[in-house]
Design a protein around this motif. Structure first.
Motif, PDB file in Angstrom:
ATOM      1  N   HIS A  32      27.816 -50.027  -6.558  1.00 50.79           N
ATOM      2  CA  HIS A  32      28.293 -50.414  -7.891  1.00 50.79           C
ATOM      3  C   HIS A  32      28.314 -51.929  -8.026  1.00 50.79           C
ATOM      4  O   HIS A  32      27.898 -52.473  -9.066  1.00 50.79           O
ATOM      5  N   ALA A  33      28.768 -52.627  -6.988  1.00 50.06           N
ATOM      6  CA  ALA A  33      28.789 -54.093  -7.035  1.00 50.06           C
ATOM      7  C   ALA A  33      27.370 -54.637  -7.161  1.00 50.06           C
ATOM      8  O   ALA A  33      27.109 -55.535  -7.968  1.00 50.06           O
ATOM      9  N   PHE A  34      26.447 -54.090  -6.379  1.00 45.89           N
ATOM     10  CA  PHE A  34      25.053 -54.524  -6.465  1.00 45.89           C
ATOM     11  C   PHE A  34      24.486 -54.268  -7.857  1.00 45.89           C
ATOM     12  O   PHE A  34      23.841 -55.147  -8.452  1.00 45.89           O
ATOM     13  N   ALA A  35      24.718 -53.083  -8.381  1.00 44.70           N
ATOM     14  CA  ALA A  35      24.185 -52.731  -9.697  1.00 44.70           C
ATOM     15  C   ALA A  35      24.818 -53.568 -10.799  1.00 44.70           C
ATOM     16  O   ALA A  35      24.136 -53.979 -11.748  1.00 44.70           O
ATOM     17  N   ALA A  36      26.114 -53.828 -10.684  1.00 42.01           N
ATOM     18  CA  ALA A  36      26.802 -54.580 -11.734  1.00 42.01           C
ATOM     19  C   ALA A  36      26.313 -56.020 -11.805  1.00 42.01           C
ATOM     20  O   ALA A  36      26.130 -56.565 -12.898  1.00 42.01           O
ATOM     21  N   PHE A  37      26.100 -56.648 -10.661  1.00 38.58           N
ATOM     22  CA  PHE A  37      25.709 -58.052 -10.670  1.00 38.58           C
ATOM     23  C   PHE A  37      24.206 -58.265 -10.797  1.00 38.58           C
ATOM     24  O   PHE A  37      23.762 -59.361 -11.098  1.00 38.58           O
ATOM     25  N   SER A  38      23.417 -57.224 -10.582  1.00 40.37           N
ATOM     26  CA  SER A  38      21.975 -57.374 -10.756  1.00 40.37           C
ATOM     27  C   SER A  38      21.520 -56.853 -12.121  1.00 40.37           C
ATOM     28  O   SER A  38      20.343 -56.922 -12.442  1.00 40.37           O
ATOM     29  N   GLY A  39      22.446 -56.332 -12.903  1.00 43.39           N
ATOM     30  CA  GLY A  39      22.120 -55.882 -14.250  1.00 43.39           C
ATOM     31  C   GLY A  39      21.459 -54.520 -14.309  1.00 43.39           C
ATOM     32  O   GLY A  39      20.838 -54.184 -15.308  1.00 43.39           O
ATOM     33  N   LYS A  40      21.578 -53.743 -13.268  1.00 47.46           N
ATOM     34  CA  LYS A  40      20.965 -52.408 -13.253  1.00 47.46           C
ATOM     35  C   LYS A  40      21.726 -51.483 -14.198  1.00 47.46           C
ATOM     36  O   LYS A  40      22.927 -51.599 -14.386  1.00 47.46           O
ATOM     37  N   SER A  41      21.009 -50.541 -14.773  1.00 44.27           N
ATOM     38  CA  SER A  41      21.628 -49.628 -15.733  1.00 44.27           C
ATOM     39  C   SER A  41      22.443 -48.525 -15.051  1.00 44.27           C
ATOM     40  O   SER A  41      23.145 -47.794 -15.719  1.00 44.27           O
ATOM     41  N   MET A  42      22.361 -48.422 -13.725  1.00 43.32           N
ATOM     42  CA  MET A  42      23.061 -47.358 -13.011  1.00 43.32           C
ATOM     43  C   MET A  42      24.482 -47.752 -12.594  1.00 43.32           C
ATOM     44  O   MET A  42      25.137 -47.005 -11.871  1.00 43.32           O
ATOM     45  N   ALA A  43      24.981 -48.881 -13.051  1.00 40.73           N
ATOM     46  CA  ALA A  43      26.283 -49.371 -12.609  1.00 40.73           C
ATOM     47  C   ALA A  43      27.406 -48.401 -12.960  1.00 40.73           C
ATOM     48  O   ALA A  43      28.281 -48.137 -12.125  1.00 40.73           O
ATOM     49  N   LYS A  44      27.390 -47.862 -14.148  1.00 38.89           N
ATOM     50  CA  LYS A  44      28.455 -46.939 -14.540  1.00 38.89           C
ATOM     51  C   LYS A  44      28.388 -45.636 -13.763  1.00 38.89           C
ATOM     52  O   LYS A  44      29.415 -45.051 -13.436  1.00 38.89           O
ATOM     53  N   ALA A  45      27.204 -45.183 -13.430  1.00 36.99           N
ATOM     54  CA  ALA A  45      27.066 -43.975 -12.615  1.00 36.99           C
ATOM     55  C   ALA A  45      27.612 -44.205 -11.216  1.00 36.99           C
ATOM     56  O   ALA A  45      28.265 -43.327 -10.634  1.00 36.99           O
ATOM     57  N   MET A  46      27.378 -45.395 -10.661  1.00 38.63           N
ATOM     58  CA  MET A  46      27.911 -45.716  -9.335  1.00 38.63           C
ATOM     59  C   MET A  46      29.431 -45.815  -9.384  1.00 38.63           C
ATOM     60  O   MET A  46      30.118 -45.397  -8.451  1.00 38.63           O
ATOM     61  N   ALA A  47      29.968 -46.351 -10.468  1.00 37.73           N
ATOM     62  CA  ALA A  47      31.421 -46.418 -10.618  1.00 37.73           C
ATOM     63  C   ALA A  47      32.009 -45.017 -10.695  1.00 37.73           C
ATOM     64  O   ALA A  47      33.035 -44.726 -10.062  1.00 37.73           O
ATOM     65  N   PHE A  48      31.357 -44.148 -11.449  1.00 37.74           N
ATOM     66  CA  PHE A  48      31.822 -42.769 -11.560  1.00 37.74           C
ATOM     67  C   PHE A  48      31.822 -42.091 -10.194  1.00 37.74           C
ATOM     68  O   PHE A  48      32.773 -41.399  -9.826  1.00 37.74           O
ATOM     69  N   ALA A  49      30.750 -42.289  -9.429  1.00 40.34           N
ATOM     70  CA  ALA A  49      30.662 -41.697  -8.094  1.00 40.34           C
ATOM     71  C   ALA A  49      31.745 -42.260  -7.181  1.00 40.34           C
ATOM     72  O   ALA A  49      32.376 -41.515  -6.412  1.00 40.34           O
ATOM     73  N   ALA A  50      31.988 -43.560  -7.246  1.00 43.59           N
ATOM     74  CA  ALA A  50      33.017 -44.171  -6.400  1.00 43.59           C
ATOM     75  C   ALA A  50      34.403 -43.637  -6.755  1.00 43.59           C
ATOM     76  O   ALA A  50      35.197 -43.310  -5.864  1.00 43.59           O
ATOM     77  N   PHE A  51      34.701 -43.535  -8.051  1.00 39.53           N
ATOM     78  CA  PHE A  51      35.991 -42.977  -8.459  1.00 39.53           C
ATOM     79  C   PHE A  51      36.103 -41.513  -8.051  1.00 39.53           C
ATOM     80  O   PHE A  51      37.166 -41.055  -7.613  1.00 39.53           O
ATOM     81  N   GLY A  52      35.020 -40.780  -8.184  1.00 39.77           N
ATOM     82  CA  GLY A  52      35.028 -39.367  -7.795  1.00 39.77           C
ATOM     83  C   GLY A  52      35.275 -39.184  -6.309  1.00 39.77           C
ATOM     84  O   GLY A  52      36.068 -38.323  -5.895  1.00 39.77           O
ATOM     85  N   PHE A  53      34.614 -39.980  -5.488  1.00 45.05           N
ATOM     86  CA  PHE A  53      34.824 -39.862  -4.051  1.00 45.05           C
ATOM     87  C   PHE A  53      36.206 -40.357  -3.632  1.00 45.05           C
ATOM     88  O   PHE A  53      36.760 -39.879  -2.648  1.00 45.05           O
ATOM     89  N   THR A  54      36.789 -41.285  -4.379  1.00 44.20           N
ATOM     90  CA  THR A  54      38.173 -41.670  -4.108  1.00 44.20           C
ATOM     91  C   THR A  54      39.095 -40.480  -4.336  1.00 44.20           C
ATOM     92  O   THR A  54      39.968 -40.186  -3.509  1.00 44.20           O
ATOM     93  N   ALA A  55      38.901 -39.782  -5.437  1.00 48.62           N
ATOM     94  CA  ALA A  55      39.715 -38.601  -5.733  1.00 48.62           C
ATOM     95  C   ALA A  55      39.492 -37.510  -4.686  1.00 48.62           C
ATOM     96  O   ALA A  55      40.455 -36.876  -4.229  1.00 48.62           O
ATOM     97  N   LEU A  56      38.251 -37.295  -4.289  1.00 51.36           N
ATOM     98  CA  LEU A  56      37.966 -36.272  -3.278  1.00 51.36           C
ATOM     99  C   LEU A  56      38.581 -36.632  -1.926  1.00 51.36           C
ATOM    100  O   LEU A  56      39.021 -35.746  -1.187  1.00 51.36           O
ATOM    101  N   THR A  57      38.614 -37.908  -1.592  1.00 51.65           N
ATOM    102  CA  THR A  57      39.264 -38.338  -0.346  1.00 51.65           C
ATOM    103  C   THR A  57      40.740 -37.981  -0.379  1.00 51.65           C
ATOM    104  O   THR A  57      41.278 -37.419   0.585  1.00 51.65           O
ATOM    105  N   LEU A  58      41.400 -38.308  -1.482  1.00 48.17           N
ATOM    106  CA  LEU A  58      42.834 -38.008  -1.590  1.00 48.17           C
ATOM    107  C   LEU A  58      43.086 -36.508  -1.577  1.00 48.17           C
ATOM    108  O   LEU A  58      44.040 -36.036  -0.929  1.00 48.17           O
ATOM    109  N   LEU A  59      42.250 -35.743  -2.255  1.00 49.49           N
ATOM    110  CA  LEU A  59      42.425 -34.289  -2.270  1.00 49.49           C
ATOM    111  C   LEU A  59      42.187 -33.673  -0.898  1.00 49.49           C
ATOM    112  O   LEU A  59      42.889 -32.740  -0.494  1.00 49.49           O
ATOM    113  N   SER A  60      41.218 -34.176  -0.156  1.00 56.24           N
ATOM    114  CA  SER A  60      40.969 -33.621   1.175  1.00 56.24           C
ATOM    115  C   SER A  60      42.094 -33.974   2.134  1.00 56.24           C
ATOM    116  O   SER A  60      42.441 -33.176   3.009  1.00 56.24           O
TER     117      SER A  60
END
Length: 94
Positions: A16-44
């Motif tokens: 997400h950091a790479f995508a956000a600072f390089s202007g890639k269009s996938m930045a929001k998808a990477m943020a979503f994945a990072a938030f999702g895996f944070t939630a999955l970590t806590l749930l596990s």
């Protein structure tokens, strides 16, 4: 399983950091994945504690939970803050 989820979250935060600072269009998808895996970590982690309670493994609870709770708080706060800031700090216009 929580180890896999936490590693995946850190990897997606880096992407997400790479995508956000390089202007890639996938930045929001990477943020979503990072938030999702944070939630999955806590749930596990929570599922692991539930299994110990059901097995009445009080020694595991007494050994692990007091140590892991502050670490999970720090992990969650740092990664959510990092991803939240990256949502607003990336290159504009993408």
């Amino acid at each position: 399983m929580w180890i896999f989820f936490s590693i995946a979250c850190v990897v997606f935060t880096g992407l997400h950091a790479f995508a956000a600072f390089s202007g890639k269009s996938m930045a929001k998808a990477m943020a979503f994945a990072a938030f999702g895996f944070t939630a999955l970590t806590l749930l596990s982690e929570y599922a692991m504690v539930v299994s110990w309670v059901q097995a009445e493994d009080w020694s595991a609870l007494l050994d692990v939970v007091p140590f892991m709770f502050p670490m999970l708080i720090a992990y969650t706060v740092i990664l959510v803050a990092a991803n939240g800031l990256l949502l607003f700090a990336g290159k504009k216009g993408h």
